[in-house]
Design an enzyme around this catalytic site. Structure first.
Site, PDB file in Angstrom:
ATOM      1  N   GLY A   1      -1.105   7.497   1.415  1.00 31.97           N
ATOM      2  CA  GLY A   1      -1.362   7.449   2.849  1.00 31.97           C
ATOM      3  C   GLY A   1      -0.165   7.047   3.709  1.00 31.97           C
ATOM      4  O   GLY A   1       0.965   7.498   3.475  1.00 31.97           O
TER       5      GLY A   1
ATOM      6  N   ARG B   1      -0.982  -1.437  -6.493  1.00 33.80           N
ATOM      7  CA  ARG B   1      -1.571  -1.838  -7.767  1.00 33.80           C
ATOM      8  C   ARG B   1      -1.252  -0.824  -8.853  1.00 33.80           C
ATOM      9  O   ARG B   1      -1.191  -1.143 -10.015  1.00 33.80           O
ATOM     10  CB  ARG B   1      -3.086  -1.964  -7.610  1.00 33.80           C
ATOM     11  CG  ARG B   1      -3.516  -3.267  -6.939  1.00 33.80           C
ATOM     12  CD  ARG B   1      -5.009  -3.347  -6.848  1.00 33.80           C
ATOM     13  NE  ARG B   1      -5.546  -2.157  -6.189  1.00 33.80           N
ATOM     14  CZ  ARG B   1      -6.812  -1.761  -6.246  1.00 33.80           C
ATOM     15  NH1 ARG B   1      -7.686  -2.446  -6.929  1.00 33.80           N
ATOM     16  NH2 ARG B   1      -7.212  -0.681  -5.606  1.00 33.80           N
TER      17      ARG B   1
ATOM     18  N   VAL C   1      -7.135   8.785  10.246  1.00 34.52           N
ATOM     19  CA  VAL C   1      -5.949   9.431   9.654  1.00 34.52           C
ATOM     20  C   VAL C   1      -6.367  10.185   8.396  1.00 34.52           C
ATOM     21  O   VAL C   1      -6.943   9.588   7.487  1.00 34.52           O
ATOM     22  CB  VAL C   1      -4.891   8.365   9.264  1.00 34.52           C
ATOM     23  CG1 VAL C   1      -3.707   9.014   8.553  1.00 34.52           C
ATOM     24  CG2 VAL C   1      -4.419   7.582  10.483  1.00 34.52           C
TER      25      VAL C   1
ATOM     26  N   GLY D   1       0.843  -1.200   0.000  1.00 40.62           N
ATOM     27  CA  GLY D   1       0.000   0.000   0.000  1.00 40.62           C
ATOM     28  C   GLY D   1       0.874   1.244   0.000  1.00 40.62           C
ATOM     29  O   GLY D   1       0.578   2.240   0.670  1.00 40.62           O
TER      30      GLY D   1
ATOM     31  N   TYR E   1     -15.218  -4.293   8.589  1.00 43.37           N
ATOM     32  CA  TYR E   1     -13.930  -3.596   8.618  1.00 43.37           C
ATOM     33  C   TYR E   1     -13.236  -3.819   9.971  1.00 43.37           C
ATOM     34  O   TYR E   1     -12.074  -4.252  10.032  1.00 43.37           O
ATOM     35  CB  TYR E   1     -14.116  -2.101   8.346  1.00 43.37           C
ATOM     36  CG  TYR E   1     -12.825  -1.342   8.522  1.00 43.37           C
ATOM     37  CD1 TYR E   1     -11.761  -1.542   7.642  1.00 43.37           C
ATOM     38  CD2 TYR E   1     -12.641  -0.460   9.599  1.00 43.37           C
ATOM     39  CE1 TYR E   1     -10.551  -0.882   7.825  1.00 43.37           C
ATOM     40  CE2 TYR E   1     -11.439   0.202   9.780  1.00 43.37           C
ATOM     41  CZ  TYR E   1     -10.394  -0.021   8.893  1.00 43.37           C
ATOM     42  OH  TYR E   1      -9.197   0.628   9.086  1.00 43.37           O
TER      43      TYR E   1
ATOM     44  N   GLY F   1      -5.205  12.806   5.054  1.00 40.53           N
ATOM     45  CA  GLY F   1      -4.049  12.821   4.166  1.00 40.53           C
ATOM     46  C   GLY F   1      -3.822  11.468   3.529  1.00 40.53           C
ATOM     47  O   GLY F   1      -2.714  11.140   3.108  1.00 40.53           O
TER      48      GLY F   1
ATOM     49  N   ASN G   1       0.923  -2.759   5.184  1.00 48.92           N
ATOM     50  CA  ASN G   1       0.081  -1.573   5.356  1.00 48.92           C
ATOM     51  C   ASN G   1      -1.153  -1.594   4.459  1.00 48.92           C
ATOM     52  O   ASN G   1      -2.153  -0.949   4.771  1.00 48.92           O
ATOM     53  CB  ASN G   1       0.933  -0.328   5.061  1.00 48.92           C
ATOM     54  CG  ASN G   1       0.095   0.890   4.793  1.00 48.92           C
ATOM     55  OD1 ASN G   1      -0.523   1.447   5.708  1.00 48.92           O
ATOM     56  ND2 ASN G   1       0.026   1.307   3.536  1.00 48.92           N
TER      57      ASN G   1
HETATM   58  C1  8X3 Z   1      -9.705   3.621  10.639  1.00 49.85           C
HETATM   59  C2  8X3 Z   1      -9.827   4.183  11.972  1.00 49.85           C
HETATM   60  O1  8X3 Z   1     -11.316   5.389  13.567  1.00 49.85           O
HETATM   61  O2  8X3 Z   1     -11.846   5.563  11.211  1.00 49.85           O
HETATM   62  O3  8X3 Z   1      -8.899   2.515  10.672  1.00 49.85           O
HETATM   63  O4  8X3 Z   1     -12.234   3.466  12.352  1.00 49.85           O
HETATM   64  S1  8X3 Z   1     -11.393   4.685  12.300  1.00 49.85           S
END
Ligand code: 8X3
Length: 246
Positions: free
Chosen positions: A11, A31, A178, A7, A145, A180, A79
């Site tokens: 980022g 990619r 995060v 990745g 997620y 950016g 990452n």
């Molecule tokens: C993303 C962090 O806080 O947006 O991995 O779920 S949050």
């Protein structure tokens, strides 16, 4: 050192590459080959490795390609990862779920396996896995997620048990929100307004804040294994339970 970063085109991955790319040989995995080529113009020690980490053949190919060009991998920064959608589970698109599992779980273990075997044989190496605070803190729409990130935490812990006594190190870094990066743009399927609204009016973490942690972990002496780093911006915190009142 020989470092592979997945990745790497945006980022946290790109921020890490920028911190380490002048002093180390970096296998930059993404990619988007044209982005890697642009970065390679700026950082001549980068070896662009074009692959989708969810594709096992591509992963095995790029690891071989890197080892042939640079030698064995000293550090792997896993990452690459993504969130897709923020709808409650009953409204979510199962294709989004399967893609998250493919990249965040399957991709991460696929990258790890060929690199780890060689590290164990050589009795040295470091794997840094990028998880998320979503592994620990449930929130509406976080469903699959967050579960993929919990997988990364437990896989990292279990790896440590398996490689006990080999000298190989494993660290998991769990950032909060995060900015950016393209994280939110990807999550909201390219809806820029929605993505921008996530970071509106507060001061989120920057990709380089996490890259600095990765750089620090890599700089530590071999006797030190940082198991887990969890970080949120000062302006982010978790907040309790909800009650379905009548
Ligand atoms: C993303 C962090 O806080 O947006 O991995 O779920 S949050």
């Amino acid at each position: 050192m020989n470092i592979i970063i997945t990745g790497a085109s945006s980022g946290i991955g790109q921020a890490t590459l920028r911190r380490l790319g002048k002093t180390h040989t970096i296998g930059a995995v993404a990619r988007r080959g044209e982005r890697l080529e642009t970065l390679a113009d700026e950082y001549p020690r980068i070896i662009p490795l074009v692959a989708d980490v969810s594709d096992r053949e591509q992963v095995e190919h790029i690891v071989r390609q890197f080892e042939q060009k640079a030698g064995p991998v000293d550090v792997l920064v896993n990452n690459a990862g993504l969130a897709l959608g923020a709808d409650p589970a009953f409204d979510a698109d199962p294709d989004d779920w399967f893609r998250m599992i493919d990249v965040n779980c399957k991709g991460l273990v696929q990258m790890t396996h060929p690199v780890l075997s060689s590290m164990v044989r050589r009795h040295q190496g470091l794997i840094v896995n990028i998880g998320s605070v979503a592994a620990s803190y449930p929130y509406r729409g976080g469903n699959v997620y967050g579960a993929t990130k919990a997988f990364i935490r437990q896989f990292s812990r279990n790896l440590r048990s398996d490689i006990h006594g080999t000298g190989v190190r494993v660290c998991v870094i769990e950032p909060g929100s995060v900015s950016g990066s393209e994280f939110s743009l990807v999550r909201f399927h390219g809806d820029q307004d929605k993505a921008d609204s996530v970071y509106d009016g507060w001061d989120p973490l920057q990709a380089d804040d996490i890259a600095a942690q990765i750089e620090w972990v890599i700089s530590l002496p071999q006797r030190v294994n940082v198991n887990l780093i969890e970080t949120m911006a000062t302006g982010q915190s978790a907040s309790g339970f909800q009650f379905a009142r009548e």
